[in-house]
Design a protein around this motif. Structure first.
Motif, mmCIF file in Angstrom:
data_model
loop_
_atom_site.group_PDB
_atom_site.id
_atom_site.type_symbol
_atom_site.label_atom_id
_atom_site.label_comp_id
_atom_site.label_asym_id
_atom_site.label_seq_id
_atom_site.Cartn_x
_atom_site.Cartn_y
_atom_site.Cartn_z
ATOM 1 N N LEU A 40 7.633 -27.294 26.542
ATOM 2 C CA LEU A 40 8.769 -26.683 27.230
ATOM 3 C C LEU A 40 8.281 -25.797 28.373
ATOM 4 O O LEU A 40 8.824 -25.815 29.480
ATOM 5 C CB LEU A 40 9.581 -25.862 26.224
ATOM 6 C CG LEU A 40 11.064 -25.693 26.544
ATOM 7 C CD1 LEU A 40 11.739 -27.049 26.706
ATOM 8 C CD2 LEU A 40 11.744 -24.893 25.434
ATOM 9 N N LEU A 41 7.218 -25.035 28.087
ATOM 10 C CA LEU A 41 6.632 -24.180 29.131
ATOM 11 C C LEU A 41 6.163 -25.023 30.309
ATOM 12 O O LEU A 41 6.419 -24.697 31.468
ATOM 13 C CB LEU A 41 5.437 -23.413 28.566
ATOM 14 C CG LEU A 41 5.712 -22.010 28.055
ATOM 15 C CD1 LEU A 41 4.425 -21.387 27.547
ATOM 16 C CD2 LEU A 41 6.305 -21.145 29.178
ATOM 17 N N ALA A 97 7.714 -24.913 34.075
ATOM 18 C CA ALA A 97 6.760 -24.061 34.794
ATOM 19 C C ALA A 97 7.107 -23.936 36.280
ATOM 20 O O ALA A 97 6.828 -22.915 36.905
ATOM 21 C CB ALA A 97 5.348 -24.608 34.628
ATOM 22 N N ASP A 98 7.723 -24.967 36.841
ATOM 23 C CA ASP A 98 7.967 -24.965 38.287
ATOM 24 C C ASP A 98 9.275 -24.280 38.682
ATOM 25 O O ASP A 98 9.541 -24.106 39.869
ATOM 26 C CB ASP A 98 7.959 -26.401 38.831
ATOM 27 C CG ASP A 98 9.071 -27.233 38.193
ATOM 28 O OD1 ASP A 98 9.474 -26.903 37.059
ATOM 29 O OD2 ASP A 98 9.515 -28.202 38.821
ATOM 30 N N SER A 99 10.084 -23.892 37.660
ATOM 31 C CA SER A 99 11.380 -23.323 38.039
ATOM 32 C C SER A 99 11.174 -21.967 38.712
ATOM 33 O O SER A 99 10.499 -21.084 38.185
ATOM 34 C CB SER A 99 12.280 -23.179 36.801
ATOM 35 O OG SER A 99 11.684 -22.311 35.888
ATOM 36 N N GLY A 100 11.730 -21.846 39.915
ATOM 37 C CA GLY A 100 11.614 -20.601 40.658
ATOM 38 C C GLY A 100 10.315 -20.465 41.423
ATOM 39 O O GLY A 100 10.184 -19.563 42.246
ATOM 40 N N ALA A 101 9.337 -21.368 41.151
ATOM 41 C CA ALA A 101 8.062 -21.267 41.864
ATOM 42 C C ALA A 101 8.118 -22.089 43.145
ATOM 43 O O ALA A 101 8.797 -23.115 43.190
ATOM 44 C CB ALA A 101 6.942 -21.781 40.966
ATOM 45 N N PRO A 102 7.412 -21.643 44.182
ATOM 46 C CA PRO A 102 7.365 -22.433 45.412
ATOM 47 C C PRO A 102 6.726 -23.803 45.147
ATOM 48 O O PRO A 102 5.889 -23.931 44.265
ATOM 49 C CB PRO A 102 6.476 -21.612 46.351
ATOM 50 C CG PRO A 102 6.223 -20.317 45.680
ATOM 51 C CD PRO A 102 6.659 -20.412 44.259
ATOM 52 N N ASP A 144 4.519 -25.520 46.502
ATOM 53 C CA ASP A 144 3.072 -25.747 46.630
ATOM 54 C C ASP A 144 2.243 -24.812 45.734
ATOM 55 O O ASP A 144 1.037 -24.726 45.869
ATOM 56 C CB ASP A 144 2.647 -25.585 48.095
ATOM 57 C CG ASP A 144 3.063 -24.228 48.643
ATOM 58 O OD1 ASP A 144 3.816 -23.527 47.940
ATOM 59 O OD2 ASP A 144 2.637 -23.885 49.755
ATOM 60 N N SER A 145 2.909 -24.113 44.798
ATOM 61 C CA SER A 145 2.170 -23.173 43.948
ATOM 62 C C SER A 145 1.504 -23.912 42.792
ATOM 63 O O SER A 145 1.816 -25.065 42.499
ATOM 64 C CB SER A 145 3.124 -22.115 43.394
ATOM 65 O OG SER A 145 4.021 -22.728 42.494
ATOM 66 N N ALA A 146 0.581 -23.217 42.144
ATOM 67 C CA ALA A 146 -0.123 -23.808 41.005
ATOM 68 C C ALA A 146 0.848 -24.091 39.860
ATOM 69 O O ALA A 146 0.720 -25.085 39.146
ATOM 70 C CB ALA A 146 -1.228 -22.866 40.532
ATOM 71 N N LEU A 147 1.827 -23.200 39.709
ATOM 72 C CA LEU A 147 2.809 -23.386 38.645
ATOM 73 C C LEU A 147 3.579 -24.685 38.832
ATOM 74 O O LEU A 147 3.845 -25.421 37.885
ATOM 75 C CB LEU A 147 3.784 -22.213 38.602
ATOM 76 C CG LEU A 147 3.281 -20.957 37.893
ATOM 77 C CD1 LEU A 147 4.312 -19.843 37.982
ATOM 78 C CD2 LEU A 147 2.957 -21.256 36.437
ATOM 79 N N ALA A 148 3.936 -24.962 40.077
ATOM 80 C CA ALA A 148 4.643 -26.207 40.353
ATOM 81 C C ALA A 148 3.728 -27.392 40.079
ATOM 82 O O ALA A 148 4.166 -28.432 39.595
ATOM 83 C CB ALA A 148 5.116 -26.224 41.802
#
Lengths: 311, 246
Positions: free
Chosen positions: B185-186, B190-195, B197-201
């Motif tokens: 789920l995490l 993980a990409d919600s709200g992240a830009p 090109d970020s690592a989270l995305a």
């Protein structure tokens, strides 16, 4: 010994964290031999067998099965091994046939060879009529048989059985012992148990473990000749006084067991049986029973595993 | 070959209990419901869409969202499929059967993985039939459908591998399932709200699925899923091997 050594264990040691479960273990088992691993609970029997089967890694030392090192050539070593763990590794939702087929496939058997192996193992373990029964619905004794069938399925040169007769009724125990005896003719069998008569009944050699160390290792037949005291049990219809028995040549001590039975202790090799019989006839005691009592494996076991506790 | 025996056993193990059947049935039912809602919406919009030149077709408006929902369903169900793989065997005492057999830890893990993957592919096959059924009434962009299915296959493999890793780490199947579910789920959100090109995305499971659903097969996305899968399998094998020392 010229027979092929199928199991070789050198300097085996296994630690669980800071606790040492087994140490300095050396032994070997040849083809055609049954080794009994004996010891009180917690002596390290199951740990030893788990290391031998490759389920646990040794902290130090070497295990070789059929000439293959269990660490460096695990596949070949394990191909030569049939293992029944303390808790039989059964898939309860399967039928006996499905389960044995799966085990056979793990060992690379296919097609006709698989079927032949399965039927032979079932025949040897008395499971011929139970192929289509669910393992979950079998009694403890039958589950144990399936566990043994699994271990001998691929006809491995080395068979390791961890307490194979637990939970069986006396008839089943006899069958399993006969099976182990049978296996012992062409295979190397290692058997762990805490039932002493079992070792005497089926094993050629015994290894007694105590607190992770081997405290005794010899042929079972030799075990009976160890120990100092020797005893004679006799019973009379008209029992004489204890003093008269004590006065006989060679008798060191007399103990009344009640109902005309006595236990006579004497020095090894100087049994008073002959003088006793002569005295009984002369005195009209009516000798009913006369049996020498040899020191048993049990006495040896108790001596070895209690001695260090006292020390 | 013994690997296939392990895989077959794992897959059949899911179906000798009601679990496999119920999981497939529930997934099918939920997916069908969502699919019909999607289809209903499309049918209502259809008249207006016909007036717009270059408007998205049925593949974009029905099939792609349906496949995205299948992805979420798999995310919910796969932790339950993989949870028993190693921890269940450990608990039942049957792991020793595999450990004492002439199999390496890698082969055991691979067999278990293929078993769980087999279940995932079976579920995907059944769920994929639904959008395919639209062919009876209309034309579909089969390329897009295939790309979407490929993305889901890669996703289900990754889900199975992550679940397998968790199953080697803990001794209780329920704990393995809970851990896997939380982790998935995490990774999913993980990409919600992240830009973008970020690592989270970049680590997000869902972010890498989107291009497939639009019909784009990007090697970067394929590599992401394959690498994650392979990493989890290698770690699982190492963990299983290390368990002998533990």
């Amino acid at each position: 010994m010229s027979a092929e050594l199928l199991v070789q264990v050198e300097g085996l040691r296994r630690d669980y964290g800071a606790r040492c479960a087994i140490r300095d273990l050396d032994f070997s088992v040849a083809r055609g031999e049954v080794l009994g691993l004996l010891g009180p609970n917690g002596a390290g029997k199951s740990t030893t067998l788990q290391v031998l089967s490759g389920c646990l890694a040794a902290t130090a030392g070497r295990v070789t099965l059929a000439g293959h090192d269990i660490v460096h050539a695990p596949r070949r070593a394990k191909s030569a091994l049939g293992y029944l763990p303390e808790q039989p590794p059964l898939h309860r939702a399967l039928t006996v046939d499905e389960y044995l087929d799966f085990c056979a496939r793990l060992h690379g058997l296919r097609g006709a060879r698989l079927r032949a192996a399965r039927e032979r193992a079932k025949a040897r373990c008395g499971l011929v009529a139970d192929g289509r029964r669910l393992i979950a619905q079998l009694s403890k004794g039958y589950q144990q048989r399936v566990g043994i069938a699994q271990a001998i399925l691929h006809d491995p040169p080395v068979v390791i059985l961890d307490e194979p007769t637990v939970g069986l009724d006396p008839n089943q125990i006899r069958e399993i012992r006969a099976l182990v005896h049978d296996l012992g003719r062409e295979h190397a069998v290692i058997l762990s148990t805490h039932i002493l008569p079992e070792v005497e009944a089926v094993c050629d050699r015994v290894l007694i473990l105590y607190q992770g160390r081997a405290v005794y290792s010899d042929r079972v037949a030799e075990a009976g000749r160890q120990g100092a005291a020797t005893e004679l049990v006799c019973a009379f219809r008209a029992p004489p006084e204890e003093e008269r028995l004590a006065a006989l040549d060679g008798v060191e001590q007399v103990e009344a067991l009640g109902a005309g039975r006595f236990l006579l202790r004497h020095a090894p090799g100087a049994g008073p049986a002959e003088t006793l019989v002569a005295a009984a006839v002369a005195g009209g005691w009516g000798l009913l029973e006369l049996s020498p009592r040899r020191p048993t494996l049990e006495q040896l076991f108790v001596e070895l595993t209690c001695r260090e506790e006292l020390a | 070959m013994s690997v296939l025996a392990v895989a077959g056993r794992e897959l059949r193990g899911l179906f000798v209990t009601p679990f496999g059947w119920i999981a497939l049935a529930v997934m099918q039912f939920v997916a069908a419901w969502l699919f019909l809602v999607q289809l209903e919406g499309f049918v209502q919009l259809q008249a207006r869409l016909a007036a717009v030149a270059g408007a998205p077709g049925v593949t974009d408006l029905v099939v792609a969202p349906a496949l995205a929902q299948v992805g979420v369903l798999l995310l919910l169900v796969m932790p339950l499929v993989s949870m028993r793989a190693i921890s269940g065997e450990r608990q039942a005492g049957t792991l020793q059967l595999l450990l004492a057999a002439p199999l390496s830890a890698g082969e055991i893990v691979l067999g278990k993985f293929l078993g769980a993957l087999g279940f995932g592919l079976l579920a995907l096959g059944l769920l994929g039939l639904m959008p395919l059924a639209l062919l009876v009434g209309t034309a579909l962009d089969l390329g897009k459908l295939l790309a979407g299915m490929l993305g889901l296959v890669l996703l289900v493999g990754t889900l199975a591998a992550i679940g397998l890793l968790l199953s080697t780490l803990v001794t209780q199947p329920a704990a393995a399932a809970a851990g896997t579910f939380g982790l998935l789920l995490l990774l999913w959100v993980a990409d919600s709200g992240a830009p973008a090109d970020s690592a989270l995305a970049w680590i997000s499971l869902s972010n890498h699925l989107q291009p497939f659903l639009r019909g784009i097969v990007d090697t970067a996305d394929v590599a992401y899923y394959l690498l994650l899968t392979a990493t989890c399998l290698v770690l699982s094998a190492r963990r299983l091997e290390g368990g002998r020392r533990g």
